[in-house]
Each structure stands twice: as C-alpha cells, then as structure tokens.
Enzyme design. Structure first.
Site, mmCIF file in Angstrom:
data_model
loop_
_atom_site.group_PDB
_atom_site.id
_atom_site.type_symbol
_atom_site.label_atom_id
_atom_site.label_comp_id
_atom_site.label_asym_id
_atom_site.label_seq_id
_atom_site.Cartn_x
_atom_site.Cartn_y
_atom_site.Cartn_z
ATOM 1 N N HIS A 1 15.005 7.956 1.328
ATOM 2 C CA HIS A 1 14.545 7.726 2.706
ATOM 3 C C HIS A 1 15.158 6.460 3.299
ATOM 4 C CE1 HIS A 1 10.841 10.409 1.749
ATOM 5 N NE2 HIS A 1 11.855 11.116 2.191
ATOM 6 N N CYS B 1 19.984 -4.461 20.784
ATOM 7 C CA CYS B 1 21.436 -4.560 20.702
ATOM 8 C C CYS B 1 21.946 -5.284 21.953
ATOM 9 C CB CYS B 1 21.967 -3.135 20.659
ATOM 10 S SG CYS B 1 23.728 -2.974 20.459
ATOM 11 N N ASP C 1 11.277 -0.095 0.017
ATOM 12 C CA ASP C 1 11.013 -1.515 -0.251
ATOM 13 C C ASP C 1 12.115 -2.222 -1.037
ATOM 14 O OD1 ASP C 1 10.625 -0.570 -2.885
ATOM 15 O OD2 ASP C 1 8.445 -0.476 -2.642
ATOM 16 N N CYS D 1 23.962 2.777 21.430
ATOM 17 C CA CYS D 1 25.429 2.803 21.308
ATOM 18 C C CYS D 1 25.906 3.044 19.879
ATOM 19 C CB CYS D 1 26.038 1.503 21.845
ATOM 20 S SG CYS D 1 25.721 0.066 20.798
ATOM 21 N N CYS E 1 23.801 -4.069 23.977
ATOM 22 C CA CYS E 1 23.843 -3.055 25.043
ATOM 23 C C CYS E 1 22.441 -2.795 25.606
ATOM 24 C CB CYS E 1 24.443 -1.751 24.525
ATOM 25 S SG CYS E 1 23.298 -0.786 23.522
ATOM 26 N N PRO F 1 0.823 -1.211 0.000
ATOM 27 C CA PRO F 1 0.000 0.000 0.000
ATOM 28 C C PRO F 1 0.857 1.262 0.000
ATOM 29 C CG PRO F 1 -0.044 -1.065 2.167
ATOM 30 C CD PRO F 1 0.738 -1.970 1.258
ATOM 31 N N ASP F 2 0.358 2.343 -0.619
ATOM 32 C CA ASP F 2 1.049 3.634 -0.523
ATOM 33 C C ASP F 2 0.587 4.321 0.762
ATOM 34 O OD1 ASP F 2 -1.481 4.539 -1.168
ATOM 35 O OD2 ASP F 2 -0.946 5.370 -3.113
ATOM 36 N N PHE F 3 0.886 5.607 0.925
ATOM 37 C CA PHE F 3 0.435 6.353 2.107
ATOM 38 C C PHE F 3 -0.946 6.957 1.866
ATOM 39 C CE2 PHE F 3 4.641 7.852 4.323
ATOM 40 C CZ PHE F 3 4.730 6.622 4.933
ATOM 41 N N ARG F 4 -0.967 7.824 0.802
ATOM 42 C CA ARG F 4 -2.108 8.724 0.650
ATOM 43 C C ARG F 4 -3.096 8.318 -0.428
ATOM 44 N NH1 ARG F 4 2.495 11.106 1.626
ATOM 45 N NH2 ARG F 4 2.696 12.392 3.487
ATOM 46 N N ASN G 1 11.017 5.253 -1.810
ATOM 47 C CA ASN G 1 10.536 3.976 -1.270
ATOM 48 C C ASN G 1 11.596 3.271 -0.444
ATOM 49 O OD1 ASN G 1 8.216 4.554 -2.551
ATOM 50 N ND2 ASN G 1 8.537 3.172 -4.284
ATOM 51 N N CYS H 1 21.898 0.751 16.321
ATOM 52 C CA CYS H 1 21.407 0.807 17.693
ATOM 53 C C CYS H 1 21.238 2.280 18.090
ATOM 54 C CB CYS H 1 22.394 0.121 18.637
ATOM 55 S SG CYS H 1 21.962 0.409 20.370
HETATM 56 P P1 CNA Z 1 1.971 8.833 -1.255
HETATM 57 O O1 CNA Z 1 1.906 10.164 -0.620
HETATM 58 O O2 CNA Z 1 1.141 7.740 -0.689
HETATM 59 O O3 CNA Z 1 1.586 9.032 -2.798
HETATM 60 C C1 CNA Z 1 1.479 7.956 -3.674
HETATM 61 C C2 CNA Z 1 0.914 8.474 -4.984
HETATM 62 O O4 CNA Z 1 0.978 7.418 -5.927
HETATM 63 C C3 CNA Z 1 -0.533 8.921 -4.882
HETATM 64 O O5 CNA Z 1 -0.648 10.216 -5.438
HETATM 65 C C4 CNA Z 1 -1.306 7.893 -5.723
HETATM 66 O O6 CNA Z 1 -2.325 8.492 -6.487
HETATM 67 C C5 CNA Z 1 -0.235 7.377 -6.652
HETATM 68 N N1 CNA Z 1 -0.419 5.984 -7.064
HETATM 69 C C6 CNA Z 1 -0.715 4.910 -6.310
HETATM 70 N N2 CNA Z 1 -0.690 3.795 -7.045
HETATM 71 C C7 CNA Z 1 -0.395 4.169 -8.308
HETATM 72 C C8 CNA Z 1 -0.213 3.469 -9.521
HETATM 73 N N3 CNA Z 1 -0.340 2.145 -9.612
HETATM 74 N N4 CNA Z 1 0.090 4.175 -10.640
HETATM 75 C C9 CNA Z 1 0.216 5.535 -10.590
HETATM 76 N N5 CNA Z 1 0.066 6.248 -9.461
HETATM 77 C C10 CNA Z 1 -0.220 5.570 -8.329
HETATM 78 O O7 CNA Z 1 3.457 8.265 -1.303
HETATM 79 P P2 CNA Z 1 4.805 9.046 -1.647
HETATM 80 O O8 CNA Z 1 5.747 8.036 -2.136
HETATM 81 O O9 CNA Z 1 4.563 10.247 -2.440
HETATM 82 O O10 CNA Z 1 5.228 9.548 -0.192
HETATM 83 C C11 CNA Z 1 6.492 9.431 0.234
HETATM 84 C C12 CNA Z 1 6.614 8.461 1.417
HETATM 85 C C13 CNA Z 1 5.814 7.206 1.254
HETATM 86 C C14 CNA Z 1 8.018 7.990 1.489
HETATM 87 O O11 CNA Z 1 8.562 8.405 2.701
HETATM 88 C C15 CNA Z 1 7.976 6.453 1.472
HETATM 89 O O12 CNA Z 1 8.937 5.896 2.313
HETATM 90 C C16 CNA Z 1 6.621 6.117 1.913
HETATM 91 N N6 CNA Z 1 6.093 4.795 1.528
HETATM 92 C C17 CNA Z 1 6.861 3.878 0.865
HETATM 93 C C18 CNA Z 1 6.335 2.648 0.518
HETATM 94 C C19 CNA Z 1 7.219 1.659 -0.203
HETATM 95 O O13 CNA Z 1 8.424 1.652 0.026
HETATM 96 N N7 CNA Z 1 6.650 0.838 -1.101
HETATM 97 C C20 CNA Z 1 5.005 2.334 0.844
HETATM 98 C C21 CNA Z 1 4.240 3.298 1.540
HETATM 99 C C22 CNA Z 1 4.797 4.522 1.880
#
Ligand code: CNA
Length: 247
Positions: free
Chosen positions: A120, A152, A105, A131, A154, A29-32, A103, A128
């Site tokens: 990130h 750790c 991941d 330490c 420690c 899943p993404d964040f937003r 990301n 740790c």
């Molecule tokens: P966000 O703020 O959740 O934005 C993600 C964006 O991607 C949104 O605008 C969605 O509309 C868009 N989106 C989702 N799926 C698709 C798709 N299949 N095709 C096109 N667009 C899509 O996440 P950001 O990456 O902008 O925010 C940065 C944070 C999220 C970073 O600090 C990450 O570490 C953190 N994050 C990472 C992961 C991961 O590593 N996979 C997962 C969740 C959050």
C-alpha cells in the site's frame, strides 16, 4: 507452535505478509482491532464513515482529516517491534524471500529489512495531484508534521504515495502477483486479511507450501491456513526467536 518452529527452522524462502497488528505494540493503532482507528476516527475528525479517512473520493472533497491523522502518526516517534526485528534477523540468516506488508509505517525498513514489498505504498514519496511533480518525504515532512496540507508550486495538493481505498496498488504489487516469488513457507501476521487485493497475495500460495497465520483475532480466511496461532505477534516472534537461537 512446535510444528511451526520446525517449518521455520527448515525454510529457506519464507514469504512474510504483515498487517497493522505487527505495529500495534509500537504504539500505532490498527484499523479493526480493539481500540483500532475505526473505533474513533469518525468522531475525532467528523467523518461520515471511518473508512473515509483513507478514501480517495472523500480526500478530494476534504483532505484535512487525512493530514491531521498523518501528523499524529509521524509525530509518534516509534521503533520497530520484536516481530519486525525477528523478521529482519531471519532475512539476515538467509531464510526470507519477501516481506510483503500492507503497512505504511516503514517499520520493516527501519528495522533493517531489505526485501520489503510495500503493498500500500509508504510516506517516503509523494506526488502533486495536479501536475504530477514528485516529492520525497524530506520535501514535505515539516508540513506533514504540523498537520498542514502540502501544496505544490502549481497550487495542487501533494499526496503521499500511500494507497487509498479507490486507488490502484503500486505496480510492484501487481508484478509480484504476476510473477509470484518462490516460497517454501508463508507466514501471515497481524492482519484481518479484509483488504483486497493485497490479501490475495499470501492466499495464492494455498496448497503450494504451508501457510501459517499468527493473529490475535479470527479472520474470514482462517480455513485457508495449515497452522493458526491466535497470539500476540511479538509473543510468538520472541518464542520462535529464542528457540532458533537456542536460548
Ligand atoms: P486490520 O484490519 O486493522 O487488522 C489488524 C489485525 O491485527 C486484527 O485482526 C487484530 O486482531 C490483529 N492484531 C492487532 N494487534 C496484534 C498483535 N499485537 N498481535 C497479533 N495480532 C494483532 O489491519 P490490516 O493490516 O489487516 O488492514 C490493512 C490496512 C490497515 C492497510 O491498508 C494498512 O495500510 C492499514 N493500516 C496500517 C497501519 C500501519 O502502517 N501501522 C496502521 C493502521 C492501519
């Protein structure tokens, strides 16, 4: 789409800047976005607000929610998406300057990309908090998979080197901002561009070379881009890849 295809065809130094949206089709899943982490972590882990899951101040009080989420993420055996693989192919074709990702991941690396800037950090290293002893993922992976808190010798908590809200980004990120790599095209994919300072990296190329945004939803920075494609990243990548390979 046609103009962007031409840009990619002619480019030799593309900077990719990716976010959680390039990994949603892998099952992360993404964040937003719709059904993103922010829509459910608060309730699931009893957090005061969704961002607390990656907030360093909250982590110092209660690290458990972060490690529960980590266990979920690491137990989820995922493979790179079409987009990760497309970028890797372009890199092998000698067209890529840097793949900057927010990301954590490691899917760009898993797909074989080499010039990855993990803005990130990632789970590959840990430290740790007491330490400062450094660990590799291998050393703590068993504990992380169980959702337990790695400690750790420690007694301190071992925190994976991913950047939380309230922490500085890795020095590699700031080095890149100070010495921006050459680019003839910047392609931003799957990010809301809501997290600073990471989002400033692609935006600093405004006016210097064409900027392309591929995202499902609008962002607050759409007006900075020369080309915007509101699309699924994989759909876009497949279409570009097919055309570039003459399929
Ligand atoms: P966000 O703020 O959740 O934005 C993600 C964006 O991607 C949104 O605008 C969605 O509309 C868009 N989106 C989702 N799926 C698709 C798709 N299949 N095709 C096109 N667009 C899509 O996440 P950001 O990456 O902008 O925010 C940065 C944070 C999220 C970073 O600090 C990450 O570490 C953190 N994050 C990472 C992961 C991961 O590593 N996979 C997962 C969740 C959050």
């Amino acid at each position: 789409m046609e103009s962007v295809l031409e840009l990619i065809k002619n480019a030799r130094k593309i900077i990719f800047f990716t976010g959680a949206g390039v990994s949603t089709n892998c099952g992360l899943p993404d964040f937003r976005g719709e059904n993103g982490l922010y829509s459910y972590v608060e309730k699931k882990y009893g957090l005061p607000y969704p961002e607390a899951i990656f907030d360093i101040n909250y982590f110092h009080n209660d690290p458990k929610p972060f490690f529960l989420l980590t266990s979920e993420l690491l137990n989820n055996q995922v493979s790179p998406s079409i987009t990760h693989n497309f970028i890797t192919w372009l890199e092998k074709e000698g067209k890529v300057s840097v793949i900057a990702t927010q990301n954590i991941d490691m899917l760009h690396e898993k797909s074989g990309s080499e010039s990855v800037l993990a803005c990130h950090g990632t789970y590959s290293d840990a430290k740790c908090l007491n330490c400062g002893k450094e660990y590799k993922l291998n050393d703590i992976e068993g504990t992380l998979l169980k959702g337990d808190i790695p400690s750790c010798f420690c007694g301190g908590i071992v925190k994976p080197n991913i950047t939380f809200f309230g922490e500085s980004l890795p020095s590699e990120f700031y080095n890149t901002i100070e010495n921006p790599p050459e680019a003839d095209l910047v392609v931003v994919m799957g990010t809301s561009l809501a997290v600073q300072p990471a989002a400033s990296l692609p935006l600093m190329y405004r006016g210097k070379c064409p900027l392309v945004l591929v995202n499902r939803d609008k962002t607050d920075y759409d007006s900075y881009f020369d080309y915007i494609i509101y699309s699924d990243c994989d759909k876009f990548s497949k279409s570009m890849w097919d055309s570039l390979r003459g399929k």
